[in-house]
Motif scaffolding. Structure first.
Motif, short mmCIF file in Angstrom:
data_model
loop_
_atom_site.label_atom_id
_atom_site.label_comp_id
_atom_site.label_asym_id
_atom_site.label_seq_id
_atom_site.Cartn_x
_atom_site.Cartn_y
_atom_site.Cartn_z
N GLY A 48 0.81 -1.23 0.00
CA GLY A 48 0.00 0.00 0.00
C GLY A 48 0.83 1.27 0.00
N GLN A 49 2.06 1.17 0.52
CA GLN A 49 2.90 2.37 0.62
C GLN A 49 3.36 2.90 -0.74
N LEU A 50 2.99 2.22 -1.81
CA LEU A 50 3.28 2.76 -3.14
C LEU A 50 2.46 4.03 -3.38
N LEU A 76 8.50 10.07 -2.27
CA LEU A 76 7.33 10.94 -2.40
C LEU A 76 6.94 11.11 -3.88
N THR A 77 7.94 11.33 -4.73
CA THR A 77 7.65 11.48 -6.17
C THR A 77 6.99 10.22 -6.71
N LEU A 78 7.53 9.07 -6.30
CA LEU A 78 6.97 7.79 -6.76
C LEU A 78 5.52 7.65 -6.29
N THR A 124 -1.54 9.22 -9.12
CA THR A 124 -2.25 9.83 -10.25
C THR A 124 -2.34 8.87 -11.44
N GLU A 125 -1.29 8.10 -11.71
CA GLU A 125 -1.27 7.32 -12.95
C GLU A 125 -1.55 5.83 -12.77
N LEU A 178 9.64 -0.68 -3.85
CA LEU A 178 8.44 0.02 -4.33
C LEU A 178 8.56 0.30 -5.83
N ARG A 179 9.76 0.68 -6.25
CA ARG A 179 9.97 0.96 -7.68
C ARG A 179 9.77 -0.30 -8.52
N LEU A 180 10.32 -1.42 -8.04
CA LEU A 180 10.16 -2.66 -8.80
C LEU A 180 8.69 -3.05 -8.88
N PHE A 181 7.99 -2.91 -7.75
CA PHE A 181 6.56 -3.23 -7.74
C PHE A 181 5.84 -2.37 -8.77
N ALA A 182 6.18 -1.07 -8.79
CA ALA A 182 5.53 -0.15 -9.73
C ALA A 182 5.86 -0.54 -11.18
N GLN A 183 7.09 -0.94 -11.42
CA GLN A 183 7.47 -1.35 -12.79
C GLN A 183 6.64 -2.56 -13.23
N LEU A 184 6.50 -3.53 -12.33
CA LEU A 184 5.74 -4.73 -12.68
C LEU A 184 4.26 -4.39 -12.88
N LEU A 185 3.76 -3.47 -12.03
CA LEU A 185 2.37 -3.04 -12.13
C LEU A 185 2.13 -2.34 -13.47
#
Ligand SMILES: Cc1cc2nc3c(=O)[nH]c(=O)nc-3n(C[C@H](O)[C@H](O)[C@H](O)COP(=O)(O)OP(=O)(O)OC[C@H]3O[C@@H](n4cnc5c(N)ncnc54)[C@H](O)[C@@H]3O)c2cc1C
Length: 534
Positions: free
Chosen positions: A200-202, A430-432, A438-439, A477-484
């Motif tokens: 959730g912290q993403l 924070l930027t992530l 938003t996206e 978190l970045r890797l999770f976002a990339q996979l998402l």
């Protein structure tokens, strides 16, 4: 980034469990019945999503209910992507597991000696058991933590952050951890069980505590394990939204007991979006709330409790009542300002029906795992049950299969991400979170997904940076976002919790699941369980 560690002098323990939510605590207790267990967790034992769970545990125990009805509701909520065999296991083995929790001492609420059940969104029967009203997770965690702490077969290591899984020719050999003094420790085991929860912290607004940073998905992925369904993120429609106040969940059960959603003009809006109104599936309610917020130009809507009355509110939701009061809001007198918040990850480390992952000797259970049981949208209150049922299945497997390594290599590999400058961890996180909110949030579309993809392009550091939990969490978190992003771009349709403005309808051609591994991305048919050759 890959480092090697020497195994000289290290002992291989029978079982290693990573994480101390319901899945980790319960599985450790069960495995301790057959051998010694080491339980590693990154903060204290009680810090987990589990501790904050409010509504309860969905289980077909009452005379008016049945596993078949629970099965139908779960499949329906999953929007065509549940693995039927996994749901079958969940609903049929669930009652035994919950009886076990009762025997362990979890004080589920009763009236005149009978368990009390609530009906939550998208459930056709009242089947959600709760404890101390709306503090179910806290009561479960308290009970299990006490049992773990007094179990002589379990060694607890708090404040040990799992950095990377240790891998070699025969699969996963254990984990490399970092303690609060930056000391690194290698722990080896015949079976390693990941129970590290969600991510959730993403997002900026989340009901999840700080520990939910997707570490388990990153650990497993780097070790070579496939992950699945990462595009499906469940947003809870009703989290408290007050200025300068932490994001705090207002459980679905409040709507189950008669809470009404109203927009800024005080108009009830849910009946115009769905025939089940406030009790429609979570994704529908979350999207409707967001649309009403956009329409009225507000950052929240209201949850009106006037139908419940002060006595019921205080008796049934003491935790919510007290917490809101501490923020200056008396919910027996005023409606609750609420907005959606990231809540639960349907996606995770792909497992078979015994918790086995694609890497030999590595298991996963709870929110970090993906057995296919939740499909594109988890049915409310099914996840605590998931942790118990599939945790128990790991015991069943290990009772009947003696795992051992033929040889312990002199060196093992530990792989983790190191993609950003360690000096900018706070700003980058924070930027992530802003970008994800938003996206990669409730409503997505091609442009935004591409923008996120562009931001997430890695700058590989050439040297091993100083490893700290903060730095590693950001990388995870970045890797999770990339996979998402990869999965969300590929899925050109809307289904369950994944809604694309540019593809607003479900597409039958997409009735399949997206699976990603370091080798690439592929799809598998919905009815096909994950199977591994070990
Ligand atoms: C506010 C809230 C309310 C909810 N209400 C309900 C409900 O009513 N019913 C329901 O079924 N579900 C509910 N859920 C969802 C449910 O609580 C979770 O899905 C479930 O508790 C997950 O359990 P878990 O054991 O898999 O993970 P968690 O409980 O999140 O535990 C994960 C553990 O892993 C540890 N960990 C993580 N990374 C590392 C690392 N790198 N190294 C070492 N340790 C690590 C964490 O510290 C933590 O101890 C709710 C969730 C929230 C946040």
């Amino acid at each position: 980034m890959k480092i090697t560690v020497a195994t000289t002098g290290l002992k291989v323990a029978p079982f290693l469990v990573i994480g101390s939510g319901i899945a980790g605590l319960y599985t450790a207790l069960k495995l301790a019945e057959i051998a010694e267990v080491t339980l590693v967790t990154k903060e204290t034992l009680k810090e987990s999503n589990t501790t904050y769970a409010q509504g309860g545990v969905a289980v077909a125990l009452s005379a008016s209910d049945s596993p078949d009805l629970h099965y139908t509701d779960t499949i329906k909520a999953g929007a065509g992507l549940c693995l039927p065999a996994a749901v079958d296991v969940l609903v049929n083995e669930g009652p035994e597991r919950v009886k076990e929790l009762l025997a362990m001492g979890v004080p589920f609420d009763t009236e005149a000696g009978a368990l009390v059940t609530t009906r939550e969104a998208a459930h056709s029967r009242p089947r959600v058991l709760h404890a101390d009203g709306d503090a179910t997770g806290r009561e479960i965690s308290k009970t299990l933590v006490k049992l773990v702490q007094t179990n002589p077969q379990i060694t607890v290591m708090e404040n040990h952050y799992a950095v990377a899984l240790l891998t070699g020719a025969e699969g996963c050999y254990g984990v490399l951890t970092l303690d609060e003094n930056q000391n690194q420790t290698c722990l080896l085991a015949q079976a390693t069980i990941l129970a590290t929860g969600g991510c959730g912290q993403l997002y900026l607004n989340t009901t999840n505590p700080e520990v939910a940073t997707g570490d388990g998905v990153a650990l497993a992925f780097h070790a070579g394990a496939p992950v699945a369904d990462l595009e499906f993120v469940q947003f809870h429609p009703t989290a408290l939204r007050l200025p300068d106040t932490p994001c705090f969940l207002i459980t679905e059960a409040v709507r189950g007991e008669g809470g009404i959603l109203r927009n800024a003009h005080e108009d009830r809006f849910m009946p115009s979006y769905h025939h089940q109104a406030e009790l429609a599936p979570r994704d529908v309610v979350a999207r409707s709330v967001l649309l009403e917020m956009l329409k009225t130009g507000n950052d929240h809507v209201y949850l009106d409790l006037s139908l419940l009355g002060p006595e019921l509110i205080k008796h049934r939701f003491p935790n919510i009542y007290e917490t809101c009061l501490s923020y200056g809001l008396d919910i027996t007198k005023a409606p609750i300002p609420v907005a959606p918040a990231a809540h639960y990850m349907m996606g995770g480390v792909a497992t078979d029906l015994y918790g086995r992952t694609g890497v030999p000797h590595l298991f996963a259970c709870g929110e970090v795992a993906n057995s296919g049981v939740h499909g594109a949208n988890r049915l409310a209150s099914n996840s605590l049950l998931d942790g118990l049922v599939f945790g128990h299945r790991i015991l069943t497997y290990l009772q009947t299969h003696q795992l051992s390594f033929t040889q312990l290599p002199a060196e093992l590999e530990a792989t983790f991400s190191a993609e950003t400058n360690p000096a900018q961890v706070t700003a980058d996180r924070l930027t992530l979170q802003q970008l994800a909110s938003t996206e990669l949030g409730i409503i997505r579309q091609e442009n935004g997904l591409c923008q996120a993809q562009h931001y997430l392009t890695a700058t590989d550091l050439k040297q091993v940076p100083t490893l700290t939990p903060d730095y590693l969490e950001l990388q995870n978190l970045r890797l999770f976002a990339q996979l998402l992003v990869t999965a969300a771009c590929a899925r050109q349709e809307s289904r369950g919790s994944h809604y694309r403005l540019d593809y607003p309808d479900p597409n039958p051609a997409w009735t399949k699941r997206i699976i990603q591994s370091p080798q690439g991305t592929s799809t598998i048919p919905v009815e096909q369980p994950f199977t591994w050759r070990w």
